[in-house]
Design a protein around this motif. Structure first.
Motif, PDB file in Angstrom:
ATOM      1  N   ARG A   8      15.241  -6.286  23.564  1.00 38.78           N
ATOM      2  CA  ARG A   8      15.546  -4.659  23.805  1.00 38.78           C
ATOM      3  C   ARG A   8      13.991  -5.277  25.005  1.00 38.78           C
ATOM      4  N   GLU A   9      13.099  -5.211  25.114  1.00 38.54           N
ATOM      5  CA  GLU A   9      11.588  -5.174  26.039  1.00 38.54           C
ATOM      6  C   GLU A   9      12.739  -6.333  26.779  1.00 38.54           C
ATOM      7  N   LEU A  10      13.130  -7.826  26.405  1.00 38.48           N
ATOM      8  CA  LEU A  10      13.797  -8.324  28.096  1.00 38.48           C
ATOM      9  C   LEU A  10      14.856  -8.158  28.660  1.00 38.48           C
ATOM     10  N   ARG A  11      15.486  -7.336  28.031  1.00 37.58           N
ATOM     11  CA  ARG A  11      16.495  -6.489  28.770  1.00 37.58           C
ATOM     12  C   ARG A  11      16.151  -5.211  29.338  1.00 37.58           C
ATOM     13  N   HIS A  12      15.880  -4.750  29.171  1.00 40.67           N
ATOM     14  CA  HIS A  12      14.524  -3.675  29.841  1.00 40.67           C
ATOM     15  C   HIS A  12      14.299  -4.196  31.412  1.00 40.67           C
ATOM     16  N   HIS A  13      13.813  -5.587  31.592  1.00 41.79           N
ATOM     17  CA  HIS A  13      13.608  -6.840  32.239  1.00 41.79           C
ATOM     18  C   HIS A  13      14.772  -6.095  33.317  1.00 41.79           C
ATOM     19  N   SER A  34      27.132 -19.868  23.536  1.00 44.99           N
ATOM     20  CA  SER A  34      26.922 -19.017  23.421  1.00 44.99           C
ATOM     21  C   SER A  34      25.816 -18.973  24.109  1.00 44.99           C
ATOM     22  N   HIS A  35      25.460 -18.198  24.846  1.00 43.68           N
ATOM     23  CA  HIS A  35      24.137 -17.058  25.307  1.00 43.68           C
ATOM     24  C   HIS A  35      23.942 -15.896  26.338  1.00 43.68           C
ATOM     25  N   PRO A  36      22.755 -15.268  26.072  1.00 44.59           N
ATOM     26  CA  PRO A  36      22.538 -14.351  26.457  1.00 44.59           C
ATOM     27  C   PRO A  36      23.357 -14.482  28.290  1.00 44.59           C
ATOM     28  N   LEU A  37      23.542 -13.079  29.384  1.00 48.74           N
ATOM     29  CA  LEU A  37      24.509 -13.336  30.546  1.00 48.74           C
ATOM     30  C   LEU A  37      23.150 -13.922  31.169  1.00 48.74           C
ATOM     31  N   PHE A  38      21.774 -13.409  31.230  1.00 48.24           N
ATOM     32  CA  PHE A  38      20.670 -14.325  32.453  1.00 48.24           C
ATOM     33  C   PHE A  38      20.698 -15.236  32.112  1.00 48.24           C
ATOM     34  N   TYR A  97      18.822 -11.723  19.491  1.00 47.80           N
ATOM     35  CA  TYR A  97      20.061 -10.885  21.002  1.00 47.80           C
ATOM     36  C   TYR A  97      21.385 -10.601  20.742  1.00 47.80           C
ATOM     37  N   ALA A  98      21.737 -10.739  19.688  1.00 47.38           N
ATOM     38  CA  ALA A  98      23.448 -10.861  20.113  1.00 47.38           C
ATOM     39  C   ALA A  98      23.480  -9.350  19.021  1.00 47.38           C
ATOM     40  N   LEU A  99      22.245  -9.046  18.275  1.00 45.25           N
ATOM     41  CA  LEU A  99      22.924  -7.267  17.897  1.00 45.25           C
ATOM     42  C   LEU A  99      22.451  -6.125  18.976  1.00 45.25           C
ATOM     43  N   VAL A 100      22.098  -7.207  19.824  1.00 43.76           N
ATOM     44  CA  VAL A 100      21.328  -5.960  20.701  1.00 43.76           C
ATOM     45  C   VAL A 100      22.190  -5.604  22.538  1.00 43.76           C
ATOM     46  N   GLY A 101      23.007  -6.993  22.590  1.00 41.59           N
ATOM     47  CA  GLY A 101      23.741  -7.550  24.358  1.00 41.59           C
ATOM     48  C   GLY A 101      24.329  -8.459  23.343  1.00 41.59           C
ATOM     49  N   GLU A 102      25.161  -8.584  24.562  1.00 42.73           N
ATOM     50  CA  GLU A 102      26.701  -9.230  24.867  1.00 42.73           C
ATOM     51  C   GLU A 102      26.122 -10.899  25.046  1.00 42.73           C
ATOM     52  N   VAL A 103      26.468 -12.238  23.878  1.00 39.10           N
ATOM     53  CA  VAL A 103      26.659 -13.562  24.310  1.00 39.10           C
ATOM     54  C   VAL A 103      27.855 -13.852  24.892  1.00 39.10           C
ATOM     55  N   TYR A 104      27.287 -15.176  25.744  1.00 43.81           N
ATOM     56  CA  TYR A 104      28.522 -15.446  26.536  1.00 43.81           C
ATOM     57  C   TYR A 104      28.659 -17.310  26.225  1.00 43.81           C
ATOM     58  N   ARG A 105      29.913 -17.048  26.582  1.00 45.01           N
ATOM     59  CA  ARG A 105      30.452 -18.439  26.460  1.00 45.01           C
ATOM     60  C   ARG A 105      30.455 -19.030  27.525  1.00 45.01           C
ATOM     61  N   ASP A 106      30.311 -20.388  27.928  1.00 46.36           N
ATOM     62  CA  ASP A 106      30.793 -21.341  29.337  1.00 46.36           C
ATOM     63  C   ASP A 106      29.803 -21.555  30.056  1.00 46.36           C
ATOM     64  N   VAL A 107      29.494 -22.001  31.131  1.00 48.10           N
ATOM     65  CA  VAL A 107      28.441 -22.170  32.053  1.00 48.10           C
ATOM     66  C   VAL A 107      28.473 -21.221  32.931  1.00 48.10           C
ATOM     67  N   GLY A 108      27.871 -21.069  34.648  1.00 48.16           N
ATOM     68  CA  GLY A 108      27.423 -20.099  35.221  1.00 48.16           C
ATOM     69  C   GLY A 108      28.206 -18.676  35.300  1.00 48.16           C
ATOM     70  N   LEU A 514      30.897  -7.186  30.667  1.00 46.34           N
ATOM     71  CA  LEU A 514      30.157  -6.641  31.621  1.00 46.34           C
ATOM     72  C   LEU A 514      29.663  -5.523  31.227  1.00 46.34           C
ATOM     73  N   ALA A 515      31.356  -4.805  30.917  1.00 49.66           N
ATOM     74  CA  ALA A 515      31.167  -3.255  30.706  1.00 49.66           C
ATOM     75  C   ALA A 515      30.259  -2.759  29.595  1.00 49.66           C
ATOM     76  N   ASN A 516      30.602  -3.645  29.009  1.00 45.35           N
ATOM     77  CA  ASN A 516      30.681  -3.143  27.100  1.00 45.35           C
ATOM     78  C   ASN A 516      28.171  -3.817  26.868  1.00 45.35           C
ATOM     79  N   ASP A 517      27.820  -4.867  27.955  1.00 47.19           N
ATOM     80  CA  ASP A 517      26.039  -5.570  27.983  1.00 47.19           C
ATOM     81  C   ASP A 517      25.332  -4.561  28.809  1.00 47.19           C
ATOM     82  N   GLY A 518      26.430  -4.200  30.555  1.00 44.82           N
ATOM     83  CA  GLY A 518      25.254  -3.133  30.178  1.00 44.82           C
ATOM     84  C   GLY A 518      24.255  -3.295  31.154  1.00 44.82           C
ATOM     85  N   ILE A 519      24.145  -4.942  31.940  1.00 41.89           N
ATOM     86  CA  ILE A 519      22.564  -4.875  31.969  1.00 41.89           C
ATOM     87  C   ILE A 519      22.659  -5.802  33.290  1.00 41.89           C
TER      88      ILE A 519
END
Length: 529
Positions: A8-13, A34-38, A97-108, A514-519
């Motif tokens: 949550r602190e990370l996403r706040h940034h 699987s990884h967070p958006l950024f 992280y996956a409990l509070v934010g979306e995780v994504y496939r692929d690269v870029g 993206l819409a569900n992630d919100g960051i």
């Protein structure tokens, strides 16, 4: 004990546009699963080689994570040894992280998700592969096909009648490629993103031509059973002075509409002076061949189309400042117009401004290869036949050619997998492309082997072997599972249909993620037609 940060602190940034770099220190294969958006991919074994360019400011906040493998704790001292001052571990790793934010496939992923959003907001026009083929087969049709990928990708496979014109060059070279306003233009890539962004680049600029994307790119073409060309070399030429001036007028109008900020030499100097306290990236967005002929000191080449497509290849700190440079007043403005929409704080150096010969620079991360445990090429050749060579390059490079008899090993799992080598008492020699990654991992290897065998790294790596006139071998020996590289279903010509279709299906769902992630912080500017 390293400090920690919660998800949550990370996403706040991110939400508050504060600087932070999130490093996934696993191999690229697991990262792409699987990884967070950024998050950016920096395997623990490549930290010394990759991180300084991606995170140039020593005081920038850095967060590292893994998925329970233990890489993050190993990464912390390596990052600290480079001089970084603010390093934390993501509490609970990827699973937390996956409990509070979306995780994504692929690269870029940020750019691919953004591309889908662009299409959804602007209703970017497109044609199917069958529709495009019908147009191209009509000898009376006035149509131009512009391939928005890098030249090397175009050369591998392309649409019939296509010409290479990477997205960053599209508007700059457009009036040279398409002098008539009556010509229909088809923009294509391998999948979806660069087709959408390239098409929308031209539409946004306000050019009079009809422009459409090839829906699903070469993947869509292949799934329809249509034949691709290979080894084509046709490029759109550099524009004439008149064509360049026309492009500049369109670019200036659109950049002003989006809100791109131009800066002069004094403002650039101010940013540079502040770079110890605020991360700064100086990026020359011109074609690599132009960059090689001459560029301002301190500016890194980041061709505009690829910078929009894969920003994380050059910029590791979300929330940083970016300054773009060109010589024409077109490419930097159009690239910046997209980066603004992607949520970056980006500026364009006015093409009338000069770059000072010596800009102030941030104190840079530093690493020097250890002087101990190195072996020269002459010494290597004098070793007995009982030596064992371990190659730490990425697996596609290993497959193309390596020192005869060399084993492939995963960098992050080097210490573990060295224990599985066949019994022997001869020396172990680590190598990599230029020896850098091998040198960076010699201590990990020495801890694993202990006193049982001598262990060295080859000075100059495999390049030194080739420079000495020796041949490479392609016989494969796998000490580690090759999960170091994600097999992209949109590159090359031998991808499975299921993988290609699965990739397209995944891309269609990115706007919802993206819409569900919100960051994300993206904002698509609507075109004016």
């Amino acid at each position: 004990m390293a400090k920690s940060i919660t998800a949550r602190e990370l996403r706040h940034h991110w939400v508050n546009k504060q600087e932070i770099a999130l490093l996934d220190v696993r191999e690229e294969g697991p990262y792409a699963d699987s990884h967070p958006l950024f998050a950016i991919s920096v395997p623990v074994s490549e930290i010394e080689m990759k991180l300084p360019a991606l995170v140039p400011r020593l005081s920038a906040p850095i967060v590292v994570y893994d998925d329970g493998e233990g890489y993050a704790q190993r990464a912390i001292p390596r990052i600290n040894n480079l001089g970084y001052q603010d390093v934390a571990v993501l509490e609970g790793g990827l699973s937390a992280y996956a409990l509070v934010g979306e995780v994504y496939r692929d690269v870029g992923v940020p750019s691919k998700a953004f591309g889908e959003l662009v299409e959804a907001i602007n209703h970017t026009p497109s044609v199917s592969a069958r529709e495009a083929k019908k147009i191209l087969d009509d000898s009376a049709s006035d149509v131009a096909v512009l391939d928005g990928r890098r030249f090397v990708e175009y050369n591998t496979m392309s649409i019939p009648r296509g010409r290479s014109c990477p997205n960053g060059e599209l508007l700059y070279r457009f009036f040279e490629a398409v002098p008539s306003p009556e010509t229909t233009v088809i923009v294509n890539c391998a999948g979806r993103t660069r087709s959408i962004v390239g098409t929308q680049t031209l539409i946004n600029s306000g050019i009079p031509n009809k422009v459409v994307a090839l829906r699903n790119g070469t993947i869509g073409w292949t799934l329809e059973g249509l034949e691709l060309d290979t080894k084509k070399t046709e490029r759109v030429a550099q524009p004439s002075a008149e064509a360049s001036q026309r492009a500049r007028e369109y670019a200036s109008s659109w950049a002003e509409h989006v809100g791109v900020t131009l800066i002069d030499s004094d403002r650039l100097g101010q940013f540079a002076a502040e770079s110890n306290d605020r991360s700064l990236y100086l990026l020359d967005v011109r074609d690599p061949e132009e960059y090689a002929l001459g560029h301002p000191a301190g500016f890194t080449n980041a061709p505009g189309g690829q910078l929009v497509q894969a920003t994380e290849e050059w910029v590791g700190v979300r929330g940083a400042r970016l300054v773009l440079y060109d010589t024409d007043g077109v490419r930097a403005r159009m690239t910046a117009s997209w980066l603004v929409q992607l949520g970056w704080q980006v500026y364009v150096l006015d093409d009338g401004a000069t770059v000072p010969d010596s800009l102030p620079a941030a104190v840079a991360p530093s690493w020097s290869p250890p002087k101990q445990h190195t072996i020269t090429m002459e010494e290597f050749q004098g070793l007995s036949e009982s030596k064992t060579v371990i190659d730490l390059v990425r697996s596609p490079v290993y497959r193309k050619g390596h020192i005869p008899g060399a084993w492939f090993a995963s960098g992050p799992e080097l210490a573990r997998d060295l224990k599985t080598l066949p019994p022997g008492d001869g020396p172990i020699v680590l190598t990599s492309t230029d020896g850098g990654v091998a040198a960076a991992n010699i201590e990990e290897a020495r801890k694993s082997v202990g006193d049982s065998r001598q262990i060295f790294y080859l000075e100059g790596g495999t390049a030194a072997w080739v420079a000495a006139g020796h041949q490479l071998d392609t016989e494969e020996r796998w000490l580690s599972e090759p999960v170091d590289v994600y097999k992209r279903p949109y590159e090359g010509t031998n991808n499975a249909r299921e993988a290609m279709q699965g990739y397209l299906d995944w891309e269609y769902g990115l706007v919802a993620q993206l819409a569900n992630d919100g960051i994300a912080g993206f904002h698509v500017v609507r075109h004016r037609r």
